[in-house]
Design a protein around this motif. Structure first.
Motif: not given
Ligand code: SF4
Lengths: 157, 248, 404
Positions: B53-63, B206-209, B239-247
Motif C-alpha cells: 500500500g501507499m500513503l500520500i500526504d497531500s500537505n507535504k506534496c509540493a506544488e 518532500h517525503n509525501a509518499m 473498493l478498499n484502496t491500497g493507496v490512502r491520502y492524508r490532507g
C-alpha cells in the motif's frame, strides 16, 4: 489441359528445388553465438536440442509465473535469453533482422513471434534503473550480477 | 554446436537468482542466505501475507514539483509523443482547489490498487488481475485491448498504448494495443525495492509518499495509518484502496 | 390460411452487383481497421479520456438492433400472431446478421484483434463482458436452431418452443448489453438501473426500423408484391416502440434528476453539453423520435416513402442516443473530489473532447454493410422470403384499410 498444367507445376517445383540445392547451406539459418554458457557441459539452460524444440514452453511457463505470482528466477526468463543471446553493442541487430538470434530461426521456420512488440529485443543499455542505490558500472553487468554483487557486500550503497 | 564453442563461461550470471540451479546453491551458498532477509526469494510466489500500500500526504506534496511523475516515466520508459490525449500517464499530479474557500493543494494520483478492483471484475479475459499481495496489474499477454477496464476505473488510472513502441525497457515490457497502468514498480518490489515515485519524492526530501506492507502492523505505513486520519478517494465505492491520502 | 411459398431471391448480375456494392463498404471497413491497428489508435478520435468511440456506437447499435429484429418472429411464434408468420424467417436472419455486423466492428476495434482466440479461451466469469460473448454466440446458435425449426417442415412443431427460447435469450442478451454500461459504477452517466430495460425498449424500436427498411427494400428489389396490410401493421408497431423509447428516456432523466449527485451530468446532457446537448434535443428527440412519430401517425403514414424516411430517422435518432450514452458519458469528467475544482495534465475536471475520425465511421458503416451483405446473401441461398406478401396472401380476413 489438366495434364499440361500438371507438368508445368511439376517443372516449377523441380527447378525450384534445383535452385535451392545450388545455394547449398546458405539457406539454413545462421544462428548468432551466445555470450555465455550455462555450465561447462551445457550451452543453454536446458540441453540445446530440448531448447530448440521446446523453448517456448519454458518461456511461456515462466511468463505466467512471473506476471501472476511474482516468481523472478532467471533460468527461463526472456530477459536473460536476450541478455545472453543478443549483444549489447550499439549496433546489435534488432529483432526485425535475420541476424537477431530469435529471428534467425523464426524467419527460417516462418513462425512469427510477437514477444518483441512489448519486450526489449536487446539487453538493457543501462540497468541502474533497476537498482538505483547500487554503485559500480551497471552498463557491463546484467541486473542479476549486480544483485549478486550486492548480496556479497561488494556493491553496497 | 558451433555457437557454444570458444566462449568463456560466465558462471556467475546463472548462479545467482536462479534458485532452481541447485549447483549454485552448492558453490556459493551464502549468496542466498543473507540476501533474503525479509525479502521474498526469487523462486517463491507472492502471498497474501503481504498487502502493498501507499500513503500520500497531500500537505507535504509540493506544488510545482513533478518528480514522482518524472521518476515513473523514466523508470518505465514512458516517453510520450507530445500527444497529451493519448500519451500514457501512470501517475499524474492533480491540483485541487476548494470551490468555497479557494484553498489549493496538489497530490499525485495513480492506480489505487484496490482490494476489489472494478477493472478486474470487468475484464473479459482475466488480463486485468490482482496479485495475492494486492498489486493490480495487466497481463499484457492476454489483454485484447477492449478497454473495458479503463471504462470501469473510477480513477482514470489506466492508459491504452495508442502507438507502436520500440526500445522498451527490459523490466517494463509494454506494447501497442494493450492497456497499462501503475504497477507499484512490481519489478522493484519483488526485489525488495521501493517504487520509483516514492524514492524520487524522498530524494527531494518532500517525503509525501510512504510505501509498505499494510498487513505488517510494525511497518512505517501501518504506523502512520494508525496515527493519522486518512481517506480513500471515492470511498463511497467501497473498493478498499491500497493507496490512502492524508490532507484531502 | 394458405401455405406460404418461400423462395430464394434471384441470382444473376443484379444480385452480384448489389452484393458487390455492399462489399465495397465492407472492404473499406477492413482497410480502416487495418489502418487503425497498424498505426495504433492515436490516429482515431479515441484517447485515454474517450476510450470507446464511434465504432462502439455502431457496434452497440447493431447488437441492440439485432435482438430487436427478432421481435417479428417472436410475435408470430410466441404470441401466436399469424399475420407475422411469413416474416419470421427474415426476422431471424436479420437478428443473426446484425449481430455479426456489430460484433465484427467490436472485434476490429480491439487493440489486439489478432488475439481473438484469447478472448475465446480465457474467461473471467465475473466479467459481464465475458458473459456477453457467450450470450452473443449462444444467441446465434439459438436463432439458428429456431430458423431451422421454421424452415424444416418436419420440425415445425418445435417452432414455438424454439421461438420461446430465442425470445427469452434475446431479452437476456439486451439486458446483458445494457449492463455493460450499467455496471460502470465509476461513471455517473451509466450508473443507472433503468439502463437495462431501456436498452430492451431501444432494441424493439431500432430492430423494427431496420427490419421494415430491409423488408421494403428487398421486396422492391426482388420485385415481389408486398401488401399494405403488413407494412401498416409494422409501421404502427414501430410507432408504439418509438413512443416507448421516448417514455423511457424521460423516465431515465427524471430519475437521474432526483439524485443530487447526478445533477452535473444531467445538466451536461440536457443543458450545456454543447454537441451532446444538441444531439440530444435536435437529433435524438426531434429528428429521431418526434418526427418519426408524426410521420408514422400523420397523414404521411400511408406512403411507403414517408414510412421509410421515418424508419431511417428512427435509426439516426437511435445512433445519436447511443452516441450520447457512450461518448457523452465519457466526455463528462468523473467526480473524484467533491467540492473541489480539479485540474491536471491528464484532463481531470474538464470535459474531454472527441472528434470522430473517418476510419472510425468507415469501420462503423462497414458493420452495417456486413449485416446487409450477409442478409442479401442469406436470402439468395436459402428460402427466407415469401414469394408474395400481398394482402390476400398474408391474411385473407384483413383488408389494407382496417390494418391502418
Ligand atoms: S483492455 Fe485488456 S486488461 Fe483491460 S479489460 Fe480489456 S482485456 Fe482486460
Amino acid at each position: 489441359m489438366l495434364k499440361n498444367s500438371l507438368i508445368i507445376l511439376l517443372l516449377a517445383f523441380t527447378t525450384g528445388f534445383a535452385m535451392q540445392s545450388q545455394a547449398g547451406g546458405s539457406i539454413l539459418p545462421e544462428i548468432p553465438e551466445a555470450q555465455a554458457r550455462f555450465s561447462e557441459d551445457q550451452g543453454c539452460v536446458e540441453p540445446t536440442a530440448e531448447m530448440r524444440r521446446n523453448h517456448m514452453q519454458y518461456i511461456l511457463h515462466q511468463r505466467d509465473e512471473t506476471v501472476h505470482e511474482g516468481i523472478r528466477t532467471n533460468q527461463y526468463s526472456l530477459n536473460e535469453c536476450i541478455n545472453c543471446h543478443v549483444s549489447d553493442a550499439e549496433d546489435a541487430p534488432r529483432v526485425s533482422s535475420e541476424e537477431h538470434f530469435c529471428n534467425s530461426c523464426h524467419s527460417y521456420a516462418a513462425v512469427s513471434i510477437d514477444c518483441f512488440q512489448c519486450h526489449a529485443d536487446r539487453p538493457a543499455k543501462t540497468t541502474n534503473i533497476h537498482l538505483p542505490s547500487t554503485g559500480g558500472t551497471p552498463e557491463q553487468l546484467a541486473t542479476e550480477n549486480l544483485r549478486m554483487l550486492e548480496s556479497e557486500g561488494i556493491a553496497h550503497e | 554446436m558451433s555457437e557454444e564453442s570458444g566462449i568463456d563461461i560466465y558462471r556467475r550470471r546463472f548462479l545467482s537468482g536462479s534458485a532452481t540451479a541447485a549447483a549454485g546453491m552448492a558453490i556459493v551458498p551464502g549468496v542466498f542466505l543473507h540476501e533474503i532477509g525479509h525479502a521474498k526469494p526469487a523462486a517463491d510466489p507472492v502471498t497474501s501475507d503481504v498487502r502493498w500500500g501507499m500513503l500520500i500526504d497531500s500537505n507535504k506534496c509540493a506544488e510545482g514539483c513533478n518528480d514522482c511523475v518524472k521518476a515513473c516515466n523514466d523508470e518505465h520508459g514512458l516517453t510520450g509523443h507530445d500527444r497529451p490525449a493519448t500519451d500514457a500517464q501512470w501517475i499524474r499530479k492533480v491540483k485541487l482547489k476548494d470551490k468555497q474557500t479557494g484553498h489549493t493543494q496538489t497530490l499525485p494520483l495513480l492506480c489505487q490498487h484496490c482490494e476489489h478492483p472494478p477493472c478486474v471484475d470487468v475484464c473479459p479475459t482475466g488480463a486485468s488481475f490482482k496479485r495475492h499481495d494486492g498489486i493490480v496489474l495487466v497481463d499484457k499477454h492476454i489483454c485484447i485491448g477492449c478497454r473495458y477496464c479503463m471504462m470501469a476505473c473510477p480513477y482514470k488510472a489506466r492508459s491504452f498504448v495508442h502507438e507502436t513502441l520500440q526500445d522498451q525497457l527490459p523490466h517494463a515490457p509494454r506494447g501497442k494495443g494493450t492497456v497499462e497502468s501503475c504497477t507499484f514498480c512490481v519489478h522493484r518490489v519483488d526485489n525488495d525495492g521501493t517504487p520509483a515515485c516514492v524514492e524520487a519524492c524522498s530524494a527531494e526530501n518532500h517525503n509525501a509518499m510512504v510505501f509498505g506492507d499494510l498487513n505488517d502492523t510494525s511497518s512505517e505505513i501501518s504506523k502512520q495509518l494508525r496515527q493519522h486520519s486518512t481517506s480513500q478517494i471515492r470511498a463511497d465505492l467501497q473498493l478498499n484502496t491500497g493507496v490512502r491520502y492524508r490532507g484531502i | 390460411m394458405k401455405q406460404v411459398d418461400y423462395r430464394e431471391i434471384e441470382g444473376g448480375l443484379p444480385f452480384y452487383m448489389l452484393v458487390g456494392a455492399i462489399g465495397v463498404f465492407v472492404l473499406a471497413a477492413l482497410g480502416a481497421a487495418y489502418y487503425m491497428e497498424h498505426n495504433g489508435h492515436w490516429v482515431t478520435g479515441m484517447s485515454n479520456q474517450v476510450i470507446w468511440g464511434t465504432p462502439h456506437v455502431f457496434a452497440v447499435f447493431l447488437i441492440v438492433a439485432a435482438s430487436g429484429a427478432l421481435n417479428v418472429a417472436s410475435i408470430s411464434s410466441v404470441f401466436g400472431k399469424t399475420a407475422y408468420k411469413p416474416l419470421a424467417r427474415l426476422s431471424g436472419l436479420l437478428a443473426i446478421t446484425l449481430l455479426v455486423g456489430g460484433l465484427a466492428v467490436l472485434v476490429l476495434d480491439l487493440g489486439r484483434p489478432d488475439r481473438l482466440i484469447v478472448a475465446m479461451t480465457y474467461y473471467n466469469f465475473k466479467s459481464i463482458f465475458a458473459w456477453n460473448i457467450m450470450l452473443y454466440t449462444g444467441f446465434m446458435a439459438v436463432v439458428g436452431v429456431y430458423l431451422w425449426m421454421m424452415m424444416e417442415r418436419k420440425m415445425n412443431t418445435f417452432t414455438r418452443a424454439a421461438g420461446m427460447t430465442a425470445f427469452i435469450w434475446r431479452l437476456t442478451l439486451t439486458t446483458g448489453t445494457g449492463s455493460i454500461f450499467g455496471f460502470l459504477v465509476a461513471r455517473q452517466a451509466f450508473d443507472a438501473a433503468i439502463m437495462a430495460p431501456m436498452f430492451i425498449i431501444m432494441s424493439f424500436s431500432f430492430g423494427l426500423a431496420i427490419f421494415i427498411l430491409v423488408l421494403m427494400a428487398l421486396y422492391k428489389w426482388a420485385d415481389r408484391p408486398l401488401g399494405d396490410a403488413i407494412v401498416f401493421r409494422l409501421k404502427n408497431l414501430l410507432g408504439v416502440f418509438v413512443a416507448a423509447v421516448l417514455y423511457f428516456v424521460i423516465a431515465y432523466h427524471l430519475t437521474n434528476l432526483y439524485g443530487t449527485e447526478n445533477h452535473g451530468v444531467e445538466r451536461f446532457i440536457l443543458l450545456d453539453g454543447g454537441i451532446y446537448t444538441q444531439l440530444f434535443w435536435i437529433v435524438q428527440i426531434g429528428i429521431g423520435s418526434l418526427l418519426p412519430l408524426a410521420l408514422l401517425y400523420g397523414p404521411g403514414g400511408k406512403s411507403r416513402l414517408w414510412i421509410s424516411i421515418a424508419c431511417l430517422l428512427t435509426i439516426i435518432g437511435g445512433l445519436a442516443q447511443i452516441y450520447i450514452i457512450i461518448i457523452g458519458g465519457q466526455a463528462y469528467p468523473m467526480e473524484m473530489f467533491p467540492g473541489k475544482e480539479v485540474s491536471s495534465s491528464f484532463f481531470d475536471g474538464v470535459v474531454a473532447s472527441y472528434t470522430p475520425s473517418l476510419p472510425e465511421f468507415v469501420l462503423g458503416f462497414g458493420g452495417v454493410a456486413i449485416a446487409l451483405a450477409a442478409t442479401v446473401v442469406g436470402t439468395r441461398v436459402l428460402r427466407f422470403l415469401p414469394v408474395s406478401l400481398a394482402d390476400d396472401q398474408v391474411d385473407p380476413h384483413h383488408s389494407a384499410t382496417d390494418a391502418a
